[in-house]
Design an enzyme around this catalytic site. Structure first.
Site, PDB file in Angstrom:
ATOM      1  N   ASP A  47       1.456  -0.091  -4.907  1.00  0.00           N
ATOM      2  CA  ASP A  47       0.252   0.067  -5.734  1.00  0.00           C
ATOM      3  C   ASP A  47       0.145   1.434  -6.405  1.00  0.00           C
ATOM      4  O   ASP A  47      -0.291   1.538  -7.548  1.00  0.00           O
ATOM      5  CB  ASP A  47      -1.025  -0.295  -4.957  1.00  0.00           C
TER       6      ASP A  47
ATOM      7  N   THR B 221      -5.887   1.791  -5.495  1.00  0.00           N
ATOM      8  CA  THR B 221      -5.517   0.372  -5.378  1.00  0.00           C
ATOM      9  C   THR B 221      -6.237  -0.475  -6.426  1.00  0.00           C
ATOM     10  O   THR B 221      -5.636  -1.358  -7.055  1.00  0.00           O
ATOM     11  CB  THR B 221      -5.867  -0.194  -3.990  1.00  0.00           C
TER      12      THR B 221
ATOM     13  N   GLU C  68       0.810  -1.206   0.000  1.00  0.00           N
ATOM     14  CA  GLU C  68       0.000   0.000   0.000  1.00  0.00           C
ATOM     15  C   GLU C  68       0.858   1.278   0.000  1.00  0.00           C
ATOM     16  O   GLU C  68       1.747   1.445   0.827  1.00  0.00           O
ATOM     17  CB  GLU C  68      -0.929  -0.010   1.226  1.00  0.00           C
TER      18      GLU C  68
ATOM     19  N   HIS D   7      -1.435   3.388   4.677  1.00  0.00           N
ATOM     20  CA  HIS D   7      -2.418   4.146   3.905  1.00  0.00           C
ATOM     21  C   HIS D   7      -2.607   5.501   4.562  1.00  0.00           C
ATOM     22  O   HIS D   7      -2.595   5.601   5.779  1.00  0.00           O
ATOM     23  CB  HIS D   7      -3.741   3.375   3.880  1.00  0.00           C
TER      24      HIS D   7
HETATM   25  C1  GP9 Z   1      -8.920  -0.386   0.506  1.00  0.00           C
HETATM   26  C2  GP9 Z   1      -7.493  -0.319   0.165  1.00  0.00           C
HETATM   27  C3  GP9 Z   1      -7.038   1.090  -0.005  1.00  0.00           C
HETATM   28  O1  GP9 Z   1      -9.484  -1.639   0.467  1.00  0.00           O
HETATM   29  O2  GP9 Z   1      -7.222  -1.102  -0.922  1.00  0.00           O
HETATM   30  O3  GP9 Z   1      -7.553   1.666  -1.128  1.00  0.00           O
HETATM   31  P1  GP9 Z   1      -6.952   2.980  -1.794  1.00  0.00           P
HETATM   32  O4  GP9 Z   1      -7.565   4.147  -1.087  1.00  0.00           O
HETATM   33  O5  GP9 Z   1      -5.478   2.956  -1.643  1.00  0.00           O
HETATM   34  O6  GP9 Z   1      -7.378   2.875  -3.200  1.00  0.00           O
HETATM   35 MN    MN Z   2      -3.829   1.784  -2.183  1.00  0.00          MN
END
Ligand code: GP9
Ligand code: MN
Length: 631
Positions: A468, A294, A252, A409
């Site tokens: 990602d 993501t 992430e 995140h």
């Molecule tokens: C949520 C995670 C984060 O399930 O994948 O999403 P993002 O905000 O990075 O797209």
């Molecule tokens: Mn993400």
């Protein structure tokens, strides 16, 4: 007779009753998570604002029709809400139009629908009963023919309320509608009724584009793809991972600038740094995501197509025909699963995963999530990996498993006891905290490698790790310049910061640092090559990263691109190595003064448009991949 003084028009009574009921349902029936006071406030005012708008429209009718409108309005609204409740009981999700028409879901619901009805559900229609009784008894007294001025004022007020509600929602979640996050977010911010309207608009828009496509477009596009992506083939690594498990870890928000870098004299990601020596590590690998974040990165990796310029393909075109990685691997004897501890409907994953052939999705419900083991967005990565191992052990080999981490995140929250590196010291709290959560993720991946070894999974697997998308936006320019020790934050630097780490770790192999430019679009053909799966009829925009002879540009979704020699963004062409500006389209004039970037620019646009055509037109439904591959 009603006491004149206490008398309120029936439409106001209906709005209050229906608003109150909707609020109670949001709060106590739907499991909507509220993270701050603002969200609580929006959730409280939205039902009343929506109900007021629905019922205020009645004043434009004569008295008899007013009564009818209010009676049937509240009945219809209640039925829609009730359908959502019943649906929610089974799927913990809100109804979407495509979902309604999705055979399997409807069938599921059909068999269990009786079990989903409860006796106390009658109380959900109390407001309807009250309004119908009032209408019958005091109908003529509670309705009136309103003056023109009154009508104008009341209507204007309802519109003002809606704008106010939307402004608050937008402040809470910028670009809420453009980005189409989670359905829960939409319901939370604009309410279930506007959510349905929004869903209907999205649905008809993508349906229309689909209708105009006839499949002929695909010939030109597939010719282009084959021409551009057919390479000599790298025999060396071809099939090296044949029949091994493939473990894909989505890191992430991890950007390459923290890799092999230090903070306060300490490595930020010591484990990942050590992994470079034992892996193929791509130092010039770019994310190509757009608003779908993501989910876009997942989409690119699975399909080797570009994400949508607006919104998330996972939402807008989850029903398309694709020829995705899990599906191809499935045809080659692989089982597939995704592990991610979040609401399954986030990014519409449940629908998309099902469509593109994942056999199983271990979502939030598969994990034990408590206050102690969660932070920020949910389950901490260390607990996530720890709890996942038992499921992996049950999976039939060979398998493809994708792990999506979460702790690193935005806003990069971490409990004090989990922080093992000091925060950075800049004007950006975001960047300051980022290093801590990035370090935490690094440790969690290290622990995960240990679990894999202990469980005897490691030796039989290849492990792919990928960032990602970016974690630090341009909003933190000053702090980034300070950390990177740069005088200026140029557009060139912005593009270079879109690099994310990409590792192919093959246990027992040394690997190498790979410097050639690469991108997420290349992951699918790369994995297929490693597994020795020759799908010569696959339609992809990417090329196998172990092949030297491959397409010489990486396109970002906004039209920027990177070639071996240049970086192009915002009409400016830079030298990739030095970062010096070569030319800017604005300065070039007259014949023979084309930018060196121009030929690429045309091809990049062509390629992005082709990708959009495939997605918006759902063109793969015209291609018989199976038959083709038998040729
Ligand atoms: C949520 C995670 C984060 O399930 O994948 O999403 P993002 O905000 O990075 O797209
Ligand atoms: Mn993400």
């Amino acid at each position: 007779m009603l006491n004149k003084k206490l008398q309120m028009p029936l439409y106001v009574i209906a709005a209050l009753l229906f608003g109150l009921k909707t609020y109670i349902v949001y709060r106590f029936v739907f499991d909507i998570s509220l993270e701050n006071v603002m969200q609580e406030l929006i959730l409280l005012i939205n039902p009343f604002i929506t109900a007021f708008f629905i019922f205020v429209l009645s004043i434009f009718f004569n008295q008899r029709r007013q009564l009818k409108y209010i009676k049937y309005g509240i009945l219809l609204g209640s039925v829609i809400l009730y359908f959502n409740i019943v649906f929610y009981r089974n799927f913990s999700d809100f109804i979407t139009i495509p979902l309604l028409f999705q055979g399997s879901n409807a069938a599921d619901l059909g068999t269990s629908v009786l079990g989903l009805l409860k006796l106390w559900d009658v109380t959900l229609f109390l407001d309807v009963i009250i309004i119908w009784v009032l209408a019958k008894k005091y109908g003529s007294e509670l309705t009136a023919s309103f003056t023109k001025r009154y009508k104008k004022m009341a209507f204007a007020l309802s519109i003002l309320f809606i704008i106010g509600n939307y402004a608050l929602a937008e402040a809470e979640r910028p670009q809420l509608l453009q980005r189409t996050f989670d359905r829960e977010y939409l319901v939370k911010n604009i309410g279930v009724f506007y959510y349905h309207v929004y869903d209907a608009v999205l649905h008809s828009k993508s349906k229309a584009q689909r209708v105009f496509a006839d499949g002929n477009e695909l010939t030109e596009i597939s010719d282009y793809m084959k021409e551009e992506t057919t390479t000599d083939g790298n025999e060396e690594l071809h099939g090296i991972a044949e029949d091994k498990n493939v473990i894909f870890i989505s890191l992430e928000s991890l950007q390459s600038f923290v890799i092999d870098n230090t903070l306060h004299g300490e490595e930020v990601t010591p484990f990942l740094n050590s992994l470079i020596d034992e892996s193929y590590y791509f130092e010039n690998f770019y994310h190509q995501t757009e608003q779908g974040k993501t989910s876009d990165s997942e989409f690119i990796v699975e399909n080797s197509l570009y994400p949508s310029p607006r919104g998330a393909v996972y939402f807008t075109h989850a029903q398309n025909d694709y020829h995705s990685l899990p599906e191809i691997m499935g045809e080659n004897g692989y089982n597939s699963a995704v592990f991610h501890s979040n609401n399954k409907s986030f990014w519409n994953r449940d629908v998309m995963y099902d469509n593109i052939g994942y056999d199983h999705f271990y979502d939030e419900n598969a994990y034990e999530v408590t206050d102690e083991n969660s932070v920020g967005w949910g389950l901490k990565d260390k607990d996530f990996f720890k709890q996942s191992i038992k499921y992996m052990q049950q999976m039939e080999e060979p398998y493809y498993s994708k792990f999506i981490t979460l702790t690193n995140h935005y806003p990069f929250e971490l409990d004090e006891e989990d922080a093992t590196i000091e925060k950075y010291d800049s004007n950006s709290n975001t960047l300051n905290s980022y290093f801590q959560t990035a370090r935490y993720m690094d440790e969690s991946v290290e622990e995960y490698f240990d679990y894999l070894k202990e469980a005897g999974i490691y030796e039989d697997s290849i492990i792919i790790l990928m960032g990602d998308h970016y974690g630090i936006s341009d909003f933190h320019k000053k702090a980034m310049m300070q950390y990177l020790d740069k005088e200026e934050y140029t557009d060139y630097l912005h593009v270079q910061l879109q690099r994310v780490p990409f590792f192919v770790h093959i246990p027992g192999q040394d690997g190498e640092v790979m410097s050639k430019i690469a991108g997420q679009i290349d992951v699918k053909p790369t994995i297929l090559n490693l597994l020795g799966i020759d799908d010569s009829n696959d339609l992809s925009f990417g090329t196998d990263l172990f092949d030297e002879d491959r397409k010489d540009f990486i396109a970002l979704r906004d039209g920027s691109f990177i070639t071996d020699d240049y970086v192009y963004t915002k009409d400016q062409c830079y030298n990739r190595q030095s970062g010096e500006l070569i030319d800017s389209t604005n300065q070039l004039s007259g014949e023979g003064e084309d930018s060196v970037c121009q030929p690429y620019e045309e091809q990049v646009n062509k390629e992005l448009n082709y990708s959009d055509e495939i997605i918006f037109g759902d063109l793969f439904r015209f291609n018989d991949f199976e038959n083709e591959s038998n040729k």
